[in-house]
Design a protein around this motif. Structure first.
Motif, short mmCIF file in Angstrom:
data_model
loop_
_atom_site.label_atom_id
_atom_site.label_comp_id
_atom_site.label_asym_id
_atom_site.label_seq_id
_atom_site.Cartn_x
_atom_site.Cartn_y
_atom_site.Cartn_z
N THR A 1 0.85 -1.19 0.00
CA THR A 1 0.00 0.00 0.00
C THR A 1 0.88 1.23 0.00
N ALA A 2 0.58 2.18 -0.88
CA ALA A 2 1.37 3.41 -0.98
C ALA A 2 0.60 4.59 -0.40
N LYS B 1 13.34 2.02 -9.63
CA LYS B 1 12.45 0.96 -10.12
C LYS B 1 12.92 -0.41 -9.64
N GLU B 2 14.23 -0.61 -9.62
CA GLU B 2 14.77 -1.89 -9.14
C GLU B 2 14.41 -2.12 -7.67
N VAL B 3 14.52 -1.06 -6.87
CA VAL B 3 14.24 -1.18 -5.44
C VAL B 3 12.75 -1.42 -5.19
N MET B 4 11.88 -0.69 -5.88
CA MET B 4 10.45 -0.89 -5.69
C MET B 4 10.00 -2.26 -6.19
N LEU C 1 4.29 3.84 -8.34
CA LEU C 1 2.96 3.33 -8.04
C LEU C 1 2.59 2.12 -8.89
N THR C 2 3.38 1.88 -9.94
CA THR C 2 3.18 0.68 -10.75
C THR C 2 3.36 -0.59 -9.93
N TYR C 3 4.15 -0.50 -8.86
CA TYR C 3 4.53 -1.68 -8.09
C TYR C 3 3.69 -1.89 -6.84
N VAL C 4 2.61 -1.13 -6.66
CA VAL C 4 1.80 -1.25 -5.44
C VAL C 4 0.42 -1.81 -5.76
N VAL D 1 -7.40 11.49 4.50
CA VAL D 1 -7.37 10.63 3.32
C VAL D 1 -8.39 11.17 2.33
N MET D 2 -7.90 11.53 1.13
CA MET D 2 -8.77 12.09 0.10
C MET D 2 -9.37 11.00 -0.78
N GLU D 3 -8.58 9.95 -1.02
CA GLU D 3 -9.00 8.95 -1.99
C GLU D 3 -8.22 7.67 -1.77
N GLN D 4 -8.85 6.53 -1.99
CA GLN D 4 -8.18 5.24 -1.96
C GLN D 4 -8.43 4.53 -3.27
N GLU D 5 -7.34 4.05 -3.89
CA GLU D 5 -7.45 3.37 -5.16
C GLU D 5 -6.92 1.94 -5.04
N VAL D 6 -7.57 1.04 -5.74
CA VAL D 6 -7.12 -0.35 -5.80
C VAL D 6 -6.30 -0.53 -7.06
#
Length: 228
Positions: free
Chosen positions: A36-37, A182-185, A209-212, A223-228
Protein backbone atom coordinates in the motif's frame (compact mmCIF):
# COMPACT_ATOMS: atom_id res chain seq x y z
CA UNK A 1 -10.59 -6.52 8.62
CA UNK A 2 -6.96 -6.16 7.53
CA UNK A 3 -3.86 -7.36 9.33
CA UNK A 4 -3.22 -3.76 10.38
CA UNK A 5 -5.87 -1.12 11.09
CA UNK A 6 -5.53 2.63 11.57
CA UNK A 7 -8.66 4.03 13.17
CA UNK A 8 -9.48 7.74 13.47
CA UNK A 9 -5.84 8.66 14.11
CA UNK A 10 -5.15 12.28 14.94
CA UNK A 11 -1.89 14.09 15.62
CA UNK A 12 -1.37 17.61 16.89
CA UNK A 13 1.75 19.65 17.61
CA UNK A 14 2.17 22.83 19.61
CA UNK A 15 3.76 25.55 17.46
CA UNK A 16 4.46 28.43 19.79
CA UNK A 17 1.08 29.13 21.36
CA UNK A 18 -0.87 27.54 18.50
CA UNK A 19 -1.93 23.90 18.27
CA UNK A 20 -1.60 22.53 14.75
CA UNK A 21 -3.48 19.38 13.78
CA UNK A 22 -1.35 17.40 11.33
CA UNK A 23 -3.57 14.31 11.08
CA UNK A 24 -7.33 14.85 11.23
CA UNK A 25 -8.94 11.48 11.77
CA UNK A 26 -7.24 9.05 9.38
CA UNK A 27 -8.65 5.58 8.73
CA UNK A 28 -7.06 2.87 6.62
CA UNK A 29 -6.57 -0.88 6.51
CA UNK A 30 -3.57 -2.91 5.31
CA UNK A 31 -4.16 -6.32 3.76
CA UNK A 32 -1.79 -9.23 4.27
CA UNK A 33 0.69 -9.78 1.44
CA UNK A 34 -0.03 -6.46 -0.27
CA UNK A 35 1.84 -3.21 -0.90
CA UNK A 36 0.00 0.00 0.00
CA UNK A 37 1.37 3.41 -0.98
CA UNK A 38 0.76 6.68 0.86
CA UNK A 39 1.03 9.60 -1.55
CA UNK A 40 0.51 13.33 -1.24
CA UNK A 41 2.26 16.67 -1.32
CA UNK A 42 4.88 17.65 1.22
CA UNK A 43 3.08 18.48 4.47
CA UNK A 44 0.10 16.24 3.74
CA UNK A 45 0.85 14.11 6.82
CA UNK A 46 1.90 10.89 5.09
CA UNK A 47 5.29 10.49 6.80
CA UNK A 48 3.81 11.46 10.17
CA UNK A 49 1.15 8.79 9.70
CA UNK A 50 3.76 6.16 8.81
CA UNK A 51 5.89 6.89 11.88
CA UNK A 52 2.82 6.72 14.13
CA UNK A 53 1.73 3.45 12.51
CA UNK A 54 5.23 2.05 13.08
CA UNK A 55 5.21 2.97 16.76
CA UNK A 56 8.00 5.52 16.35
CA UNK A 57 5.89 8.34 17.77
CA UNK A 58 2.52 8.41 19.57
CA UNK A 59 -0.77 9.58 18.09
CA UNK A 60 -2.72 12.30 19.88
CA UNK A 61 -5.85 10.18 19.52
CA UNK A 62 -7.10 7.09 17.70
CA UNK A 63 -6.11 3.44 17.47
CA UNK A 64 -3.35 1.46 15.74
CA UNK A 65 -4.58 -2.13 15.77
CA UNK A 66 -2.14 -4.97 15.07
CA UNK A 67 -2.87 -8.60 15.90
CA UNK A 68 -6.01 -7.47 17.67
CA UNK A 69 -4.13 -5.12 20.01
CA UNK A 70 -4.19 -1.34 20.08
CA UNK A 71 -0.50 -0.41 19.92
CA UNK A 72 -1.34 3.08 21.19
CA UNK A 73 -2.50 1.56 24.49
CA UNK A 74 0.70 -0.43 25.11
CA UNK A 75 3.65 0.66 27.23
CA UNK A 76 7.02 1.58 25.71
CA UNK A 77 8.59 -1.84 26.32
CA UNK A 78 5.68 -3.64 24.66
CA UNK A 79 5.89 -1.30 21.67
CA UNK A 80 9.65 -1.87 21.47
CA UNK A 81 9.14 -5.62 21.36
CA UNK A 82 6.62 -5.32 18.53
CA UNK A 83 8.95 -3.05 16.57
CA UNK A 84 11.85 -5.45 17.08
CA UNK A 85 10.02 -8.66 16.19
CA UNK A 86 7.10 -7.80 13.93
CA UNK A 87 8.07 -4.59 12.11
CA UNK A 88 10.76 -3.79 9.56
CA UNK A 89 11.92 -0.32 8.53
CA UNK A 90 13.46 1.18 5.39
CA UNK A 91 14.15 4.91 5.08
CA UNK A 92 15.41 7.37 2.45
CA UNK A 93 19.00 6.70 3.44
CA UNK A 94 20.22 3.18 4.06
CA UNK A 95 21.64 4.04 7.51
CA UNK A 96 24.10 1.15 7.30
CA UNK A 97 26.72 0.92 10.05
CA UNK A 98 29.95 2.00 8.27
CA UNK A 99 32.29 -0.38 10.10
CA UNK A 100 30.16 -3.52 9.58
CA UNK A 101 30.19 -5.75 6.51
CA UNK A 102 26.97 -6.63 4.70
CA UNK A 103 26.86 -9.94 6.54
CA UNK A 104 27.47 -8.25 9.90
CA UNK A 105 24.66 -5.74 9.25
CA UNK A 106 22.21 -8.63 8.94
CA UNK A 107 23.63 -10.50 11.93
CA UNK A 108 23.15 -7.37 14.03
CA UNK A 109 19.49 -7.18 13.02
CA UNK A 110 18.94 -10.83 13.95
CA UNK A 111 20.42 -10.10 17.38
CA UNK A 112 18.32 -6.95 17.88
CA UNK A 113 15.11 -8.76 16.90
CA UNK A 114 15.90 -11.56 19.37
CA UNK A 115 15.23 -14.33 16.85
CA UNK A 116 15.64 -17.86 18.20
CA UNK A 117 18.22 -19.12 15.72
CA UNK A 118 21.57 -20.76 16.29
CA UNK A 119 24.67 -19.46 14.49
CA UNK A 120 24.34 -21.84 11.56
CA UNK A 121 20.65 -21.03 11.12
CA UNK A 122 21.50 -17.33 11.15
CA UNK A 123 24.10 -17.83 8.42
CA UNK A 124 21.62 -19.84 6.39
CA UNK A 125 19.03 -17.06 6.63
CA UNK A 126 21.60 -14.45 5.64
CA UNK A 127 22.78 -16.47 2.64
CA UNK A 128 19.16 -16.99 1.57
CA UNK A 129 18.24 -13.31 1.69
CA UNK A 130 21.48 -12.21 0.01
CA UNK A 131 20.76 -14.65 -2.81
CA UNK A 132 17.28 -13.19 -3.23
CA UNK A 133 18.62 -9.62 -3.49
CA UNK A 134 21.54 -10.77 -5.68
CA UNK A 135 24.30 -9.63 -3.32
CA UNK A 136 25.85 -12.95 -2.29
CA UNK A 137 29.17 -11.86 -3.74
CA UNK A 138 29.14 -8.68 -1.60
CA UNK A 139 28.69 -10.43 1.75
CA UNK A 140 32.08 -9.30 3.09
CA UNK A 141 31.89 -5.80 1.61
CA UNK A 142 31.70 -2.62 3.70
CA UNK A 143 29.13 0.13 2.93
CA UNK A 144 31.81 2.46 1.54
CA UNK A 145 32.37 0.07 -1.38
CA UNK A 146 28.67 -0.34 -2.24
CA UNK A 147 26.69 1.65 -4.79
CA UNK A 148 23.60 3.57 -3.72
CA UNK A 149 21.32 0.86 -5.09
CA UNK A 150 23.32 -1.88 -3.36
CA UNK A 151 23.16 -0.03 -0.04
CA UNK A 152 19.39 0.25 -0.27
CA UNK A 153 19.05 -3.43 -1.16
CA UNK A 154 21.09 -4.28 1.94
CA UNK A 155 18.84 -1.96 3.96
CA UNK A 156 15.80 -3.85 2.68
CA UNK A 157 17.42 -7.19 3.50
CA UNK A 158 18.23 -5.94 7.00
CA UNK A 159 14.61 -4.82 7.43
CA UNK A 160 13.16 -8.25 6.62
CA UNK A 161 15.87 -10.71 7.73
CA UNK A 162 13.93 -11.37 10.97
CA UNK A 163 10.72 -12.12 9.01
CA UNK A 164 8.55 -9.22 10.15
CA UNK A 165 4.80 -9.04 9.56
CA UNK A 166 4.83 -5.40 8.43
CA UNK A 167 7.45 -3.45 6.42
CA UNK A 168 7.35 0.33 6.72
CA UNK A 169 9.22 2.18 3.97
CA UNK A 170 9.54 5.99 4.05
CA UNK A 171 10.58 7.31 0.61
CA UNK A 172 12.92 4.33 0.02
CA UNK A 173 13.81 5.50 -3.50
CA UNK A 174 14.20 9.23 -2.83
CA UNK A 175 18.01 9.16 -3.07
CA UNK A 176 18.21 6.92 -6.15
CA UNK A 177 18.07 7.56 -9.87
CA UNK A 178 15.10 6.37 -11.93
CA UNK A 179 16.61 3.01 -12.89
CA UNK A 180 17.70 2.12 -9.35
CA UNK A 181 14.39 3.37 -7.94
CA UNK A 182 12.45 0.96 -10.12
CA UNK A 183 14.77 -1.89 -9.14
CA UNK A 184 14.24 -1.18 -5.44
CA UNK A 185 10.45 -0.89 -5.69
CA UNK A 186 10.28 -4.04 -7.81
CA UNK A 187 12.34 -5.83 -5.15
CA UNK A 188 10.06 -4.60 -2.34
CA UNK A 189 7.02 -5.85 -4.24
CA UNK A 190 8.58 -9.24 -5.04
CA UNK A 191 9.67 -9.77 -1.44
CA UNK A 192 6.25 -8.76 -0.12
CA UNK A 193 4.59 -11.33 -2.37
CA UNK A 194 7.07 -14.21 -2.00
CA UNK A 195 7.73 -13.87 1.75
CA UNK A 196 4.16 -12.92 2.64
CA UNK A 197 4.59 -9.79 4.75
CA UNK A 198 2.65 -6.52 4.32
CA UNK A 199 4.17 -3.25 3.15
CA UNK A 200 3.22 0.39 3.76
CA UNK A 201 5.35 2.74 1.66
CA UNK A 202 5.44 6.53 1.48
CA UNK A 203 6.42 7.86 -1.92
CA UNK A 204 6.17 11.05 -3.95
CA UNK A 205 7.26 9.36 -7.19
CA UNK A 206 4.27 8.40 -9.33
CA UNK A 207 6.40 5.99 -11.37
CA UNK A 208 6.73 3.82 -8.25
CA UNK A 209 2.96 3.33 -8.04
CA UNK A 210 3.18 0.68 -10.75
CA UNK A 211 4.53 -1.68 -8.09
CA UNK A 212 1.80 -1.25 -5.44
CA UNK A 213 -1.59 -2.88 -4.87
CA UNK A 214 -3.35 0.08 -3.25
CA UNK A 215 -2.86 3.85 -3.38
CA UNK A 216 -3.99 6.12 -0.55
CA UNK A 217 -3.93 9.82 -1.39
CA UNK A 218 -3.58 12.28 1.47
CA UNK A 219 -4.04 16.04 1.63
CA UNK A 220 -3.91 18.32 4.66
CA UNK A 221 -3.96 15.47 7.14
CA UNK A 222 -6.90 13.51 5.78
CA UNK A 223 -7.37 10.63 3.32
CA UNK A 224 -8.77 12.09 0.10
CA UNK A 225 -9.00 8.95 -1.99
CA UNK A 226 -8.18 5.24 -1.96
CA UNK A 227 -7.45 3.37 -5.16
CA UNK A 228 -7.12 -0.35 -5.80
Amino acid sequence: MGIFEIKDVRKSFINGEVEEEILKGVNLSLQEGEVTALVGASGSGKSTLLTIAAGLQPASDGQIVFKGKDIAALNQEQIRQIRAKDFGFVFQSSHLVPFLTVEEQLLLMLDVSETILNKQEQKNEINKILKIIDLEQRKKAYPSSLSGGEKQRVAIARAIIHQPKILFADEPTANLDSKRSKEVMKLIRELTKTLGFTTLVVTHDEEMLTYVDHIIKMKDGIVMEQEV
